[in-house]
Write a protein that holds these residues in place. Structure first.
Motif, mmCIF file in Angstrom:
data_model
loop_
_atom_site.group_PDB
_atom_site.id
_atom_site.type_symbol
_atom_site.label_atom_id
_atom_site.label_comp_id
_atom_site.label_asym_id
_atom_site.label_seq_id
_atom_site.Cartn_x
_atom_site.Cartn_y
_atom_site.Cartn_z
ATOM 1 N N ARG A 1 0.825 -1.208 0.000
ATOM 2 C CA ARG A 1 0.000 0.000 0.000
ATOM 3 C C ARG A 1 0.865 1.266 0.000
ATOM 4 O O ARG A 1 0.565 2.244 -0.698
ATOM 5 N N GLU A 2 1.962 1.232 0.782
ATOM 6 C CA GLU A 2 2.806 2.432 0.893
ATOM 7 C C GLU A 2 3.453 2.786 -0.435
ATOM 8 O O GLU A 2 3.430 3.951 -0.861
ATOM 9 N N SER A 3 4.030 1.782 -1.099
ATOM 10 C CA SER A 3 4.705 2.055 -2.373
ATOM 11 C C SER A 3 3.700 2.454 -3.457
ATOM 12 O O SER A 3 3.980 3.322 -4.291
ATOM 13 N N THR B 1 0.762 3.989 -2.948
ATOM 14 C CA THR B 1 0.284 5.338 -2.647
ATOM 15 C C THR B 1 1.315 6.382 -3.069
ATOM 16 O O THR B 1 0.973 7.403 -3.675
#
Length: 292
Positions: free
Chosen positions: A241-243, A245
Motif C-alpha cells: 500500500r505504501e509504495s 500510494t
C-alpha cells in the motif's frame, strides 16, 4: 537481481523515461490531429522538437480516463515492467486545442461536446509517448487466443522463438487483472513491434474500478494461462500500500488513484497470487514459473 536493474526498468524502447516524460511535460505543441477509429476523444500531438504523444483529455466517455492511463504506467514500473510507454498528466486550453487542430469540423464538434473543460477553459489529461510503429500481433483473434492458450498451458512445448512474447503476454494477463482492465481483448489493443518480439501494453485508460475480485473478463483470459514469470510473481508479492500510494501521488493535481482503488488493486493482487500458487501446488512451481 530483478530490482537492481532499475536502469533497464526506467527506460522505454531504450530511451530514458525521464527524457521522454520531460519532452511531453514541457514541449511546445506544434499541431494536433484527432485520432479516428476510437469511441473516445484522443489526439496525436506533434511537438516542436519532433517528438509525439497521444493525448487523452478529460471527457464524458467513461471508458477513457486519463489519470488511469498515468496510473497504469506508474504501476507497470513498480512491477518492473517497461512495456508501457511513459505517461504524464498535463493541462491544455480549449483555444490551443482548437487552434492547433488539423482537420475537420466534425472533430471540432466532438471535441466541444465530449471534452470536459474547467471554468478557465482548460482540460487535464494524459500524454503518452507515441510509439513510432506498431503492428497487430493477432493475439486477440479466436485463432490467436487458441494458439497462445495452448502454448501457455501445461503439457505443451513453448516454441523457443515465441518464449519472449509469451512471457510478456502472460505478464500482461496478470497486469490487466491488477488494474482491472477488461477492455484489452476488445479488438486492436494487443499491438507490438513489427518483428513480433515485443508486446506493447497500450490503451490503459479503462480500469482501476474499486472491485476487489476483478472483472470476469480479466479472469477469463488470465485462466487461459498456466505459465508465468518468476520475476513478475516476486514483484507482485512485494507490492504494498505504501509504495502504491507514493507512486500514485501527482505533481500538479490530485492523486491518480483513490485509497479505495489502491485497496482494490491489493485485493486483486492477492487473488492473482493465489491462482498462480494453486497451479504451482498442482503442477510444481518450476512447471508454472517457466519465464525469468
Amino acid at each position: 537481481a530483478f530490482f537492481s536493474a532499475a536502469s533497464a526498468i526506467d527506460t522505454f524502447l531504450g530511451m530514458s523515461d525521464a527524457l521522454l516524460s520531460e519532452r511531453m511535460r514541457t514541449g511546445e505543441v506544434k499541431s494536433i490531429q484527432f485520432n479516428r477509429g476510437g469511441s473516445s476523444i484522443s489526439f496525436r500531438v506533434d511537438f516542436a522538437d519532433g517528438s509525439r504523444a497521444a493525448f487523452k483529455p478529460a471527457q464524458t466517455n467513461p471508458q477513457t480516463v486519463g489519470r488511469k492511463e498515468a496510473a497504469s504506467y506508474r504501476l507497470s514500473r513498480l512491477l518492473g515492467i517497461n512495456l508501457v510507454a511513459p505517461v504524464i498528466m498535463r493541462s491544455m486550453r480549449r483555444d490551443e486545442i482548437l487552434g492547433k487542430l488539423v482537420g475537420s469540423s466534425w472533430a471540432r464538434q466532438r471535441i466541444e461536446s465530449e471534452t470536459i473543460f474547467d471554468e478557465h477553459g482548460e482540460t487535464y489529461g494524459s500524454f503518452a509517448y507515441w510509439i513510432p510503429a506498431v503492428a497487430d500481433l493477432h493475439l486477440d483473434t479466436n485463432e490467436g487466443v487458441n494458439r497462445w492458450t495452448g502454448w501457455l498451458s501445461q503439457g505443451h512445448d513453448i516454441p523457443p522463438e515465441k518464449a519472449g512474447l509469451l512471457a510478456q503476454l502472460s505478464t500482461l494477463l496478470l497486469f490487466d487483472l491488477l488494474q482491472n482492465n477488461s477492455d484489452r481483448f476488445s479488438g486492436g489493443n494487443l499491438l507490438g513491434s513489427a518483428d513480433g518480439r515485443t508486446l506493447y501494453y497500450m490503451d490503459n485508460a479503462f480500469g482501476f474500478q474499486p472491485d476487489s475480485d476483478g472483472n470476469l473478463r480479466c479472469w477469463y483470459y488470465l485462466k487461459r494461462s498456466q505459465r508465468f514469470s518468476r520475476s513478475m510473481m516476486r514483484a507482485m508479492e512485494l507490492l504494498g500500500r505504501e509504495s502504491l500510494t507514493a507512486a500514485m501521488a501527482s505533481e500538479s493535481g490530485p492523486p491518480l488513484l483513490s485509497d479505495e482503488e489502491i485497496a482494490a488493486i491489493l485485493s486483486r493482487r492477492d487473488r492473482a497470487l493465489a491462482y498462480v500458487r494453486s497451479l504451482g501446488n498442482e503442477y510444481g512451481t518450476d512447471q508454472v514459473l517457466v519465464f525469468p
